[in-house]
Structures are given as structure tokens and as C-alpha cells.
Design an enzyme around this catalytic site. Structure first.
Site, mmCIF file in Angstrom:
data_model
loop_
_atom_site.group_PDB
_atom_site.id
_atom_site.type_symbol
_atom_site.label_atom_id
_atom_site.label_comp_id
_atom_site.label_asym_id
_atom_site.label_seq_id
_atom_site.Cartn_x
_atom_site.Cartn_y
_atom_site.Cartn_z
ATOM 1 N N HIS A 1 0.826 -1.205 0.000
ATOM 2 C CA HIS A 1 0.000 0.000 0.000
ATOM 3 C C HIS A 1 0.863 1.259 0.000
ATOM 4 O O HIS A 1 1.292 1.733 1.044
ATOM 5 C CB HIS A 1 -0.881 -0.038 1.262
ATOM 6 C CG HIS A 1 -2.022 0.924 1.249
ATOM 7 N ND1 HIS A 1 -3.282 0.599 1.685
ATOM 8 C CD2 HIS A 1 -2.108 2.229 0.882
ATOM 9 C CE1 HIS A 1 -4.085 1.634 1.568
ATOM 10 N NE2 HIS A 1 -3.396 2.641 1.095
ATOM 11 N N HIS B 1 1.386 5.287 -2.068
ATOM 12 C CA HIS B 1 0.853 6.310 -2.973
ATOM 13 C C HIS B 1 2.054 6.998 -3.608
ATOM 14 O O HIS B 1 2.795 7.697 -2.922
ATOM 15 C CB HIS B 1 0.007 7.319 -2.202
ATOM 16 C CG HIS B 1 -1.204 6.703 -1.547
ATOM 17 N ND1 HIS B 1 -2.415 6.584 -2.182
ATOM 18 C CD2 HIS B 1 -1.374 6.145 -0.327
ATOM 19 C CE1 HIS B 1 -3.285 5.987 -1.375
ATOM 20 N NE2 HIS B 1 -2.678 5.713 -0.237
ATOM 21 N N ARG C 1 1.816 9.048 -6.350
ATOM 22 C CA ARG C 1 1.412 10.388 -6.828
ATOM 23 C C ARG C 1 1.608 10.639 -8.317
ATOM 24 O O ARG C 1 1.348 11.755 -8.770
ATOM 25 C CB ARG C 1 2.150 11.495 -6.055
ATOM 26 C CG ARG C 1 2.048 11.399 -4.547
ATOM 27 C CD ARG C 1 0.620 11.464 -4.068
ATOM 28 N NE ARG C 1 0.537 11.517 -2.616
ATOM 29 C CZ ARG C 1 -0.533 11.134 -1.926
ATOM 30 N NH1 ARG C 1 -1.597 10.669 -2.567
ATOM 31 N NH2 ARG C 1 -0.558 11.218 -0.623
ATOM 32 N N HIS D 1 -5.178 -0.780 5.953
ATOM 33 C CA HIS D 1 -4.870 0.080 7.113
ATOM 34 C C HIS D 1 -5.865 0.022 8.277
ATOM 35 O O HIS D 1 -6.514 1.005 8.607
ATOM 36 C CB HIS D 1 -4.651 1.541 6.682
ATOM 37 C CG HIS D 1 -5.616 2.100 5.677
ATOM 38 N ND1 HIS D 1 -6.966 2.167 5.886
ATOM 39 C CD2 HIS D 1 -5.405 2.638 4.446
ATOM 40 C CE1 HIS D 1 -7.535 2.722 4.839
ATOM 41 N NE2 HIS D 1 -6.623 3.010 3.948
ATOM 42 N N ASP E 1 1.174 2.518 3.739
ATOM 43 C CA ASP E 1 0.285 3.611 3.334
ATOM 44 C C ASP E 1 1.100 4.896 3.121
ATOM 45 O O ASP E 1 0.654 5.995 3.445
ATOM 46 C CB ASP E 1 -0.841 3.833 4.360
ATOM 47 C CG ASP E 1 -2.003 4.637 3.761
ATOM 48 O OD1 ASP E 1 -1.940 4.981 2.562
ATOM 49 O OD2 ASP E 1 -2.963 4.923 4.495
HETATM 50 ZN ZN LIG Z 1 -6.921 4.077 2.392
#
Ligand SMILES: [Zn+2]
Lengths: 307, 428
Positions: free
Chosen positions: B60, B62, B64, B232, B305
Site C-alpha cells: 500500500h 501512494h 502520486r 490500514h 500507506d
Molecule cells: Zn486508504
């Protein structure tokens, strides 16, 4: 005793000694306001910037009166005239004002913590004039000054605060302040607006209004602010007035010599019944005068100049 | 090209291994694992005092890109990953535009290949534009390289839509990842409801909102017979729902993030925007329940995350600040802290950070068996270092752990038999 705080952000940062010191200073300065020419040169040459990002008349005027009595120069920036709406960030706005020489920011902002952010980001002195649901320290100080004047003490009192406790910065700061000074605080109102006990900052949560009012030394009604919530938290103003509005009959539960307070502006007929308008127990206008004195004290303490 | 990792302690729960041994990699595969391997033409990496384990996989992150390259790019995110010891990451689809069509999936894979560091596994949206209405084209997305679907960043608001997603995913054997949040309870919230919301005067996000949403997903897994993965997990009540579902034999897996077992809501006090994250940092009781769930297996995996934001999104009023914090470079030492405190064993840590993520997303890796991809993490469990902005490779520095002294750090990160990160060479 020395006052070493650089900012007035939240009552929780103060010791009971700090609070007494502020109130003593305010008491001393209050005399100036009753002089024929209520003006002293204490803060001449200082520039105080008032940043009000939320509509407010009385708090802003109270700060302005305090600053001008002390001969400080004042910038007034309100949300409508500010460039904030044009996309300028809060940080840019205050940095610009700092570059113009502002010595202190007085900030009212709808977002909790915005004054804290400005204090950290600009290293200029900041007074929180109300941030979101979080805190309104100058209101709590003026309320404590008013009660201390009338009762001679702030310890051992029963203080009842009635209304939207969960979303009220006035309630949060008053709970914190009165408890620090040794009073017990009881809160009541619609249960949709009451925090659970563990989140009430040490106040006793009463689901029966009578329990909060019984033998109270101080009864504080909060303004009903319907605009604060995305959705209605009580069925109607009529029902609010009936169940939680204060009138002579409910106030009779409190001590005979209780003080009736309200941070203003009042919705007569909602949180207070019009029959209380000229009630001898009301100290609502004294609160307003003391507001100026407390704000003068804070300006002097933060900007020096000696009282 | 041969690489010989000499003298390390091999920890590989996929084959129940925890012993001193050497590891030989060749042509991108694990070829031998035994004590005292000798290989003349191999590049030798000295691993004395170090742990050698299957490459860490982050379920997990990000990254971008496309759309918010000022916060992170696939290249800078990949560098942060390998510096943190991760050989593979699954990147969430809430980019601009979101990864809801094969073109974006292919773009991500192309950028990842150009970066050439860790493996990047794209996760595609469940619904078009993450609007929670129309399913994306799971078939074409899978063909383009998506390994799972999720509307992460927001929940799928309607149970009926989530039901369709779980059903349709069966055709393509695509894992479905749920960001479990009951929006009607969390809307307008910025911190945990409880101490933090009371102290800071901010609207709260109640823990039970997460539990309600997890319960819905679990019931939909039962209804559809499809597995569901919960992203999460942050709350005691959420953990309890998952524990009961697993006891009932339902096909549910779950991950948590290092900040949920390392921090509580108190990290937000003082309006520290680097500690603003969704789900929010919770109470001490929740934090302990997460630890217990990692220990007893209720939570299957640790994922970061990793959510980079620049000062534009973070150096501002708390209510205006974006949710999210970076985690790729601090996850390993924070997990090692659980080992140090006796909450989990070292093999369990490797299970949580490598084997389980591979299993949940059906990815290659997560094992050092002969024939497995040569994705290996070598770390020094004792190395002490302080988290500073300069130490972090991520483009953004929004870590709530800045200033913390950490123990444990990746030394070599090997992907497909290539040393893509080495702290030894950086030092010499
Ligand atoms: Zn989430």
C-alpha cells in the site's frame, strides 16, 4: 512573578498563577477605562494586527478598544476585505503583515489550531481570539475576571454551562480555566451537543438540566449557533427554548446569589427568556467591560511596555 | 551475473528457515541456499551480523504519479522504497487521473521500468473515477498489469456496488482491497474522535466508523464467497470484527501500518500536521489491540500507506492540511521495535512484511526457495540512525518520526538479482 508566555493560544498552557497574574493585571488596568480621558501611551509605536476570518463584532471591537486605549496602532483585516478569498494563503497574509511591521496578531479563525500555526510559522506574538470549536481564551479570562470580582474567589464554586458544549470554544476554555482555578464545572444541554464524560475536559456531564443548575454559583448560557453544524442537532428552536432555555423558574434552582452570564450575542427567547433581561443576577454587561480590561492586560503582558 | 550473500542469518518463514547460511542468486533467481557456499565468479556481499530475508513487499503506497509529481514520482518513490528495504510496492490508484483505465496502468509500469529500482505493482480503481458507481474494466486492467482493485483514499459508499466488485473480481482472480470507512460518521473529521477531537477542538472520526465498514465488507465476502482485503486497520473494534470473521472461516485478510502500532492520537496534539492521517492515529487502547492482532495473526501484513505531501499541503492550518504521512523508510525499524519489545518474533516480522503481502496479492516473491525471484532484503537489525529530512529519499518529508532514533536499517536491497540499493557502498 514573571509572565513568560509569548502567545495566548489556549488556557491549558497556563498555570493557576499565570491566570491570577493576568486577572490582577486586568484589574489594575481596568481603572484606566473609567478615566475622563481613557488613554495611556503604554504601547505607542506598537502595531497590532486584527485578523478576523469569521464574522465577529464584539470581540473585534473589544480588542480594538483595548489596543487604542493603550495607544497601539491597529490594522483591521476581516475576511470580507481580505485577499484570503482570492486564494492567498493564511501564511502569506500574515507574513505580509509581519513585513509591514506587525508586532502582534489577534486571530479569529474558523479552523481549530490556525492561531497555533501562525505562532509557529511567523514567530510573531499571537492572541487567539477564537479558533473553530477549539478555544477562546480571552473570553474565559474575562469570564473568570467577572466571577472573581463578584465572588471574591474562583475556587470552590459550582459553575454550570448550558448549551452546545461539544462545539463551543467558549465552553472548552471556560471548563479548562474554572477547573484550573479550583471550581467544579457542570455542563448540560441537548445530548447531541454534549461530549461523553471522558471527552468533557473534566466537566461533569448532566443529561438533566436541573442537575447542572442545582445550587450553582455561576450559570452560563451559550449562544445557540445553528450555523455551526452540517445538520440540525435538535428538533426546533421552540423545543430548545422549552427544554434548555433559561428562565426565572429554572434559574431559581441555582443559588440565590448566582451570577447569570452569557458570552453574547444573545438569542433572546431561545437560550435566555426575555424575562431575564433586567435580572439583578445578570452580569452580562460587566462581562463586556471586563473583556476590554483583559485584552488590555494581555497586550501589555505580551508587548511589554510595563503596566 | 551471480551474487553470493555470505555469512548472513537467513530468515525465511515460507520454508520455516531461520539459520546461518549463504545464498546464491543467478539470472534473477535464487539458485542455492546452504551453509558455506563457494562460488568463484560471483560478486560476494558480506552479510555477517546481518539478516537476509525475502524482499519486503509494501501492499500500500501512494506514488502520486501521474498528476502530483511535486509530492513524489514513481522514480523518487521507488528510491525511498529500496532505501527502506522494499523490493516491491503496490501503488494505489488515487492519482490524477486515477488509475481506472489500462492507459494509466501502462503509464505507471513504464515509469517504474524507467526508474529501474523496485517492482511496482499497480492497483487499479474499483469504480470509474473512484466515484463509487460504475465498475472499471477489470479484464483489460488486469491484462495491462493491475494486480488488484481498490478505491483507496475513499471507500465504496454503497454496499451493492462493493458486492458487484467482489463478484466480478472472481472472473479475473483479482484481489479486492477495501478502504473501510463509514463516510457519514467520518465526514468533516480530522483526528480521532475522543481525546484528540476534545483536546484540539476538531471534529472527530470515530473508531466505530471503521468497524462498521469492516463489518460490511466481511458480510459481503460471506455473501459473494469472494476474499476481501482490509487496508490500514487502525482500531480495536475493527480488529475484533476481523478476528470473529476469521474464526467463522470467512475469507478476509488485513493489513495495518507502522504508525498505528507506533503512535497514538497524542502525536497530533499541538496541531502537528505530519501526524494527520486517515484513518487517524487512535487511542492507546487501539494501538495495543493492533499489536496484539499482529502477534496473534488477526492482522496478516504490515503496509506503509506511504502518502507523500509537500509543505504546500502540510505547512498550513491543521484543518486544511492533507491526510497522509510517508512510511517507506521507517517501516522496517518500527517493525523491528516490535521484535525488540517481544511482541513478535523476527520470522513473524518477515512474514508480515514479505510472505503475507506476496500471498495476499498473489505476487511472485515472499520466499527464498530455489527458483524464486531473486528479490532479497538484507538488513542490520542493530544499526542506529536518526530520522532527518536529509536521510529520507522520498521527495516529501512529511514523517511524524522526524527526530526519532531508529534501530535497524536495510543494507542491501536486491531486485531480480540486481543490487538496486546498498548502504555499504554509499558509505565507502
Ligand atoms: Zn486508504
Amino acid at each position: 512573578m514573571e509572565f513568560f508566555h509569548r502567545h495566548i493560544l489556549d488556557i491549558s498552557a497556563f498555570t493557576p498563577e499565570d491566570i491570577s497574574y493576568i486577572l490582577n493585571t486586568a484589574e489594575n488596568l481596568k481603572e484606566i477605562l473609567s478615566r475622563p480621558i481613557p488613554k495611556v501611551p503604554t504601547l505607542r509605536g506598537k502595531l497590532v494586527a486584527h485578523l478576523f476570518f469569521e464574522p465577529s463584532t464584539r470581540t473585534r471591537l473589544s480588542f480594538e478598544r483595548a489596543a487604542k486605549t493603550l495607544s497601539a496602532d491597529v490594522f483591521n483585516l476581516t475576511a470580507r476585505m481580505s485577499s484570503v478569498e482570492k486564494g492567498e494563503t493564511l501564511l502569506d497574509t500574515v507574513l505580509n503583515l509581519k513585513a509591514m511591521g506587525a508586532d502582534l496578531f489577534v486571530i479569529r479563525h474558523p479552523m481549530a489550531g490556525a492561531p497555533h500555526f501562525i505562532a509557529r510559522a511567523t514567530e510573531t506574538r499571537v492572541i487567539n481570539a477564537g479558533d473553530g470549536f477549539h478555544a477562546h481564551p480571552t473570553q474565559a479570562l474575562l469570564d473568570m475576571l467577572t466571577v472573581r470580582e463578584k465572588k471574591g474567589t474562583l475556587s470552590g464554586l459550582k459553575v454550570a454551562i448550558i448549551g452546545d458544549i461539544r462545539h463551543s470554544r467558549v465552553a472548552h476554555s471556560n471548563i479548562c480555566g474554572f477547573r484550573k482555578m479550583g471550581s467544579e464545572v457542570f455542563v448540560s444541554g441537548p445530548a447531541t451537543m454534549l461530549p461523553p464524560e471522558r471527552e468533557a475536559l473534566g466537566a461533569r456531564v448532566c443529561y438533566r438540566l436541573e442537575e447542572a443548575l442545582k445550587d450553582a454559583d455561576v450559570v452560563m448560557a451559550l449562544r445557540v449557533q445553528k450555523e455551526r453544524h452540517g445538520r440540525e442537532l435538535f428538533p426546533s428552536l421552540r423545543e430548545y427554548a422549552r427544554e434548555f432555555g433559561l428562565n426565572a423558574q429554572k434559574l431559581a434552582l441555582a443559588r440565590e446569589d448566582c451570577l447569570l452570564m452569557h458570552p453574547g450575542p444573545i438569542n433572546w427567547g431561545v437560550e435566555l427568556h426575555p424575562e431575564l433581561e433586567n435580572d439583578p443576577r445578570s452580569v452580562i454587561l460587566e462581562q463586556v467591560t471586563n473583556g476590554v480590561a483583559v485584552r488590555m492586560a494581555l497586550l501589555v503582558l505580551l508587548l511589554g511596555g510595563g503596566a | 551475473m551471480k551474487i553470493l550473500l555470505k555469512g548472513g542469518r537467513i530468515v525465511d518463514p515460507s520454508q520455516g528457515l531461520d539459520q546461518a547460511a549463504d545464498l546464491l542468486l543467478e539470472d534473477g533467481k535464487v539458485v542455492a541456499l546452504a551453509p558455506d557456499l563457494a562460488e568463484e565468479d560471483a560478486r560476494v556481499l558480506p552479510c555477517e551480523g546481518l539478516i537476509v530475508c525475502p524482499g519486503l513487499i509494501d501492499l500500500h503506497v501512494h506514488f502520486r504519479e501521474p498528476g502530483e509529481e511535486w509530492k513524489e514520482t514513481i522514480a523518487t518513490g521507488s528510491l525511498a522504497a529500496v532505501a527502506g528495504g522494499f523490493t516491491a510496492v503496490a501503488c494505489m490508484p488515487n492519482t490524477r487521473p486515477p488509475n481506472d483505465n489500462a492507459e494509466v496502468t501502462r503509464y505507471i509500469l513504464k515509469k517504474a521500468q524507467e526508474a529501474g529500482l523496485c517492482r511496482v505493482w499497480p492497483v487499479a480503481c474499483i469504480t470509474k473515477g473512484q466515484k463509487g458507481e460504475q465498475l472499471t474494466e477489470f479484464g483489460e486492467l488486469k491484462e495491462a498489469g493491475a494486480v488488484a482493485v481498490s478505491d483507496d483514499g475513499r471507500p465504496v459508499p454503497e454496499a451493492a456496488v462493493m458486492r458487484l466488485a467482489l463478484e466480478y473480481a472472481k472472473n479475473f482472480d483479482l484481489p479486492v482491497i477495501s478502504h473501510a470507512e463509514e463516510l457519514s460518521l467520518s465526514r468533516g473529521g480530522h483526528v480521532n474522535e475522543g481525546l484528540a477531537s476534545a483536546r484540539l477542538g476538531l471534529r472527530g472520526i470515530p473508531a466505530q466508523g471503521e468497524a462498521i465498514a469492516i463489518f460490511r465488507e466481511v458480510m459481503l465476502a460471506e455473501l459473494t464467497g469472494s476474499p476481501v482485503h482490509i487496508a490500514h486497520v487502525s482500531t480495536r473494534s475493527g480488529v475484533e470484527i476481523i478476528r470473529r470473521a476469521k474464526e467463522a472461516g470467512l475469507s478476509v485478510t488485513a493489513e495495518t501500518a507502522p504508525h498505528y502500532f507506533s503512535l497514538t492520537e497524542e502525536a497530533t496534539f499541538g496541531y502537528h500536521t505530519n501526524a494527520k492521517v486517515n484513518p487517524p492515529l487512535r487511542s492507546e487502547e487501539d494501538r495495543r489491540a493492533i499489536e496484539e492482532a499482529l502477534r496473534d495473526g488477526t492482522i496478516d501484513a504490515i503496509a506503509t500507506d506511504h502518502a507523500p505531501h509537500s509543505p504546500l499541503e502540510k505547512f498550513c492550518e491543521f484543518e486544511r492540511a492533507a491526510f497522509g504521512l510517508i512510511g517507506l523508510e521507517t517501516a522496517l525499524p518500527l517493525a523491528l521495535h516490535l521484535v525488540e519489545r517481544g511482541i513478535i518474533s523476527l520470522p513473524r516480522l518477515v512474514e508480515l512484511l514479505s510472505c503475507a503481502p506476496a500471498r495476499i496479492l498473489k505476487l511472485p516473491g515472499g520466499s527464498l526457495r530455489e527458483g524464486s525471484p531473486a528479490d532479497v532484503t538484507v538488513f542490520d537489525p542493530e544499526a542506529r540512525w536518526v530520522v532527518t529530512e536529509e536521510e529520507l529519499h522520498s521527495k516529501s518529508k512529511n514523517s511524524p518520526f522526524l527526530g526519532w532514533e531508529m534501530r535497524g536499517r536495510a543494507v542491501y536491497t536486491i531486485v531480480g538479482g540486481r543490487v538496486v540499493f546498498s548502504r555499504r557502498e554509499l558509505l565507502s
